[in-house]
Write an enzyme that holds these catalytic residues in place. Structure first.
Site, mmCIF file in Angstrom:
data_model
loop_
_atom_site.group_PDB
_atom_site.id
_atom_site.type_symbol
_atom_site.label_atom_id
_atom_site.label_comp_id
_atom_site.label_asym_id
_atom_site.label_seq_id
_atom_site.Cartn_x
_atom_site.Cartn_y
_atom_site.Cartn_z
ATOM 1 N N ARG A 176 0.858 -1.190 0.000
ATOM 2 C CA ARG A 176 0.000 0.000 0.000
ATOM 3 C C ARG A 176 0.894 1.239 0.000
ATOM 4 O O ARG A 176 2.059 1.211 0.414
ATOM 5 C CB ARG A 176 -0.870 0.010 1.257
ATOM 6 C CG ARG A 176 -2.017 -0.969 1.229
ATOM 7 C CD ARG A 176 -3.287 -0.306 0.743
ATOM 8 N NE ARG A 176 -3.825 0.581 1.762
ATOM 9 C CZ ARG A 176 -4.809 1.451 1.548
ATOM 10 N NH1 ARG A 176 -5.350 1.561 0.353
ATOM 11 N NH2 ARG A 176 -5.256 2.220 2.513
ATOM 12 N N THR A 444 -11.110 0.849 -6.188
ATOM 13 C CA THR A 444 -10.501 -0.457 -5.955
ATOM 14 C C THR A 444 -10.879 -1.511 -7.006
ATOM 15 O O THR A 444 -11.932 -1.446 -7.620
ATOM 16 C CB THR A 444 -10.863 -1.016 -4.563
ATOM 17 O OG1 THR A 444 -10.753 0.016 -3.590
ATOM 18 C CG2 THR A 444 -9.931 -2.124 -4.165
ATOM 19 N N SER A 502 -7.066 0.439 5.688
ATOM 20 C CA SER A 502 -7.708 0.011 4.446
ATOM 21 C C SER A 502 -8.855 -0.951 4.725
ATOM 22 O O SER A 502 -8.877 -1.628 5.763
ATOM 23 C CB SER A 502 -6.679 -0.679 3.549
ATOM 24 O OG SER A 502 -7.278 -1.282 2.428
#
Length: 614
Positions: A176, A444, A502
Site C-alpha cells: 500500500r 478499488t 484500508s
C-alpha cells in the site's frame, strides 16, 4: 481422453467391462469354453462319445442365452446412446458455458482467474497456460486492469497480496502507499474537504510496482517482462472503451485526465470509442525491460516526481527511493471446516473476520425464507456492520500503532461479547457502536487466481477514489492515488512512512478438500460484500454465482443503511420500522473455488466482469 484400446495380452481391454476375475482355471481348461455357458449338464453322452467338442450350448440353454444376449445388447446400446447424448451435451455446454460462463454446471478442471473484466481474466488465464504461476497471472491481470478500469487501480496506487503456495503456506505482501516525508502536519484538519476534485495533497508514495516485484521474486515463474507484454500491446494499439470505464469518463471534469479521453475534435470519448494509453505503454515497456528500480530510482521516478510536484503534490525522489513492500504472515480464523487467511492491519481483514464471527454465532444453516426471518437476519447483520465500523480506527499500521486490539477483533470471545449487545427488536443511536467518522469512497479492484498446482492468489489493488487524485503524470501516463485521505476519521495524526488503514480484505479459505479464493472492491463495501458472499455460499449452500449475486447491505460512515434495489419492499419497510435509515449502492466480489477436482469461478456482474479458466 479414454485410455488406449490397443490390445494388451491377457488384459480385459474393454473400457466398460470389469476384468474376468470370476472365470476359474478349470472353466478354461474344460470342453465348455464359452464363458456365458453354464455347465454342459444337458449334453448327451453320445455327443461326447462321438467326439463333438462344439462349445455351442444346446437348444434349451441357447434360447435362454439369446434372450440374455438381446437384453444385454439393448442395455449396451441404450447406454451408448445416453452416453453419446450426454457427451455431445457436455461438449457443447462446455464450449458455451465452461469457457464463457464459469458459473455453469461444467466447471473448469485445472485453473481459473476472476478479474473485474473478461479481457483481464483471459490475460491471467493465458499466463497460467504458458506455465506461469498464480502470482504471474495476478500481476498480468492487474496490469491489464490498469487500462481496462483505470478509474479503479493502476501502478500509481498500492496493492495487497494474499498468496497461498502449493503446500498451503500463506504469506501477505503489503505494498500500500505510504505517507511522504514532507507531508503537511495539519493535513487531516482539511479532511471534510477531500470530497472535492482537487486532491493533489493526498497523494501517497505509490507501492504497486514494488509489490509486484516482491511477489514475483518469491513466487514468479515466467520472466518479469513477459507479464507486461499483453497490456503494453493493448495500451499502444488501443481498444474499445468498456462499459464500466465509459460510465466514469464524463465525471473527470476539467482535470489533467481529459487529455487521455479527448478525440481529434476535442470531444470526450465514450463507451465503444477506441482509446489508447500510449504514454503508459512506454512506461510499462521501460519497467518491463529495465526492472522495477527504474520506477523508484531511474528516469520514470524523475519524470513522475516532477509531474506530481507541478500539480501541487508533496512527493520527493527520496520518498520513492526509500519505498519498500512488506512481507508478513497471514492472520486467520476458523470458519466451519475452513481456515480463512487474510492480511493483518492496516487492512480490513480483521473487520471482515469480526463480522463473520458475530454472524456465525447465530448458527444459521439455511437462508431465511419468510419476511420476518429476513427482517431479523438483515437486522442482526446490519447491527454487526455498525459495530464493525465503530472499531475500524483500531486497524492502523502496526509499525506505528499497537495491533493488540485489532488481534482481539478476530477472537470468537470478542464476537460473542459484541453479539450480546445486539438487540433483536431495535437499533441504537450511532454513538452506541463506537467512533464512526471515516470518509466513504468507491474505488478499488480485486482478482482471484487458482493455479494448476493448487497455489492461489487473492489480491486487491487501488488508487482509492474514482481516478484517484485526478492527477495524471503527463510524461509517464500514470494516474496518481489519493490514499492519504484514508486516514480521515481514523487517525488524529499521521507519520512519515505509515501505510493508511484500508478495507481491503483479500482472503483465501482452505479445508481438507477445498480452496476458496475471494475478495472484493468498493472500499467501505468490501467487508460487508465479502461477508455476504461467504455466508450465502458456505452457510446457505448457494453457488458462487448465486452467493455473489445476492443483494448486499452496507452501513456507511453516517450509520445509514444502504441496500441494493432488489431487496423486497416489505423487508425494507421492516428494517425502517426498527429505526434503520435506508438508501442504495452497489459493490463487486470476485472468487474462484476448487472442490476436489472441480473448479468454479465468478466475476461480479455488477461491474460487467467475467472469469476465465481451463
Amino acid at each position: 481422453m479414454p485410455e488406449s484400446t490397443e490390445h494388451v495380452e491377457g488384459a480385459n481391454t474393454s473400457p466398460i467391462c470389469p476384468l474376468n476375475e470370476d472365470i476359474e482355471d478349470e472353466d478354461v481348461g474344460g470342453a465348455n469354453t464359452t464363458p456365458m455357458c453354464p455347465p454342459n449338464e444337458d449334453v448327451k453322452d453320445e455327443d461326447v462319445e462321438s467326439g463333438k467338442t462344439t462349445s455351442i450350448c444346446p437348444p434349451k440353454v441357447l434360447r435362454v442365452l439369446v434372450a440374455i444376449a438381446v437384453l444385454i445388447a439393448g442395455l449396451i446400446v441404450g447406454a451408448l446412446v445416453v452416453g453419446l447424448l450426454a457427451g455431445f451435451n457436455g461438449y457443447w455446454k462446455g464450449k458455451s458455458e465452461c469457457v464463457k460462463d464459469p458459473s455453469a454446471n461444467c466447471p473448469f478442471s485445472k485453473a481459473a482467474v476472476a478479474a473485474d473484466s473478461e479481457k483481464c481474466s483471459q490475460i491471467g488465464r493465458d499466463i497460467l497456460q504458458k506455465g506461469g504461476s498464480a502470482v504471474d497471472a495476478a500481476i498480468a491481470a492487474l496490469l491489464c486492469t490498469s487500462i481496462i478500469n483505470p478509474q479503479c487501480a493502476g501502478i500509481g496506487g498500492g496493492v495487497i497480496f494474499t498468496v497461498m503456495d502449493r503446500s498451503g503456506k500463506v504469506k501477505i505482501i503489503n505494498s500500500r502507499e505510504t505517507v511522504p516525508s514532507n507531508v503537511n502536519s495539519n493535513l487531516l484538519k482539511s479532511c471534510p474537504k477531500t470530497t472535492e476534485w482537487s486532491m493533489n495533497r493526498w497523494i501517497g508514495v505509490p507501492g504497486e510496482i514494488r509489490g509486484y516485484e516482491a511477489a514475483h521474486r518469491l513466487y514468479g515463474k515466467l520472466p518479469w517482462a513477459d507479464l507486461f507484454q499483453p497490456t503494453i500491446k493493448l495500451a499502444r494499439e488501443g481498444f474499445p472503451i468498456p462499459y464500466y470505464q465509459g460510465q466514469h469518463i464524463p465525471r473527470i471534469g476539467n482535470t489533467s485526465l481529459r487529455e487521455l479521453y479527448l478525440d481529434k475534435n476535442g470531444n470526450l470519448l465514450k463507451t465503444g470509442d477506441t482509446v489508447k494509453f500510449e504514454k503508459l505503454a512506454d512506461t510499462l515497456e521501460t519497467i518491463a525491460n529495465e526492472g522495477p528500480d527504474v520506477f523508484y530510482n531511474g528516469t520514470i521516478a524523475k519524470n513522475l516526481i516532477r509531474d506530481i510536484q507541478d500539480a501541487g503534490g508533496k512527493l520527493t525522489l527520496e520518498d520513492l527511493a526509500s519505498y519498500g513492500a512488506k512481507v508478513t504472515d497471514a492472520w486467520n480464523i476458523s470458519l466451519g471446516e475452513y481456515r480463512m487467511y487474510f492480511p493483518p492491519p492496516p487492512s480490513g481483514g480483521a473487520i471482515l473476520s469480526l463480522i463473520l464471527n458475530i454472524m456465525k454465532g447465530y448458527r444459521m444453516n439455511s437462508e431465511p425464507k419468510t419476511t420476518d426471518e429476513k427482517i431479523l437476519f438483515y437486522h442482526r447483520y446490519i447491527e454487526a456492520l455498525k459495530f464493525a465500523n465503530g472499531l475500524k480506527n483500531h486497524t492502523r499500521d502496526p509499525n506505528f500503532s499497537s495491533d493488540k486490539t485489532a488481534k482481539n477483533l478476530t477472537e470468537d470471545s470478542f464476537a460473542n461479547r459484541i453479539r450480546s449487545l445486539i438487540s433483536s427488536d431495535k437499533t441504537h443511536d450511532p454513538q452506541y457502536y463506537g467512533k464512526n467518522s471515516y470518509l466513504d469512497s468507491i474505488g478499488t479492484t480485486h482478482l482471484s487466481v487458482l493455479a494448476e498446482d493448487g497455489s492461489a492468489v487473492s489480491v486487491t489493488s487501488s488508487i482509492n477514489d474514482e481516478f484517484g487524485s485526478n492527477v495524471l503524470s503527463s510524461s509517464t501516463g500514470i494516474i496518481l492515488n489519493n490514499h492519504l485521505n484514508d486516514f480521515c476519521g481514523r487517525a488524529d495524526n499521521i507519520f512519515h512512512g505509515e501505510r493508511p488503514p484500508s478495507n481491503m480484505a483479500p482472503s483465501v479459505l482452505k479445508s481438507q478438500s477445498k480452496t476458496l479464493v475471494i475478495g472484493g472492491s468498493g472500499s467501505e463495501m468490501i467487508p460487508p460484500a465479502v461477508a455476504s458472499a461467504l455466508m450465502n455460499h458456505l452457510w446457505f449452500g448457494k453457488s458462487l454465482k448465486e452467493a455473489i449475486d445476492t443483494l448486499v447491505v452496507l452501513v456507511d460512515s453516517k450509520s445509514e443503511v444502504k441496500l441494493e434495489s432488489k431487496l423486497e419492499k416489505d423487508v425494507v419497510d421492516g428494517l425502517e420500522a426498527k429505526g434503520h435509515k435506508v438508501s442504495k449502492f452497489y459493490n463487486t466480489v470476485n472468487a474462484v473455488e476448487k472442490a476436489d477436482s472441480c473448479i468454479s469461478a465468478w466475476s461480479d456482474e455488477r461491474k460487467k466482469g467475467k472469469a476465465a479458466g481451463y
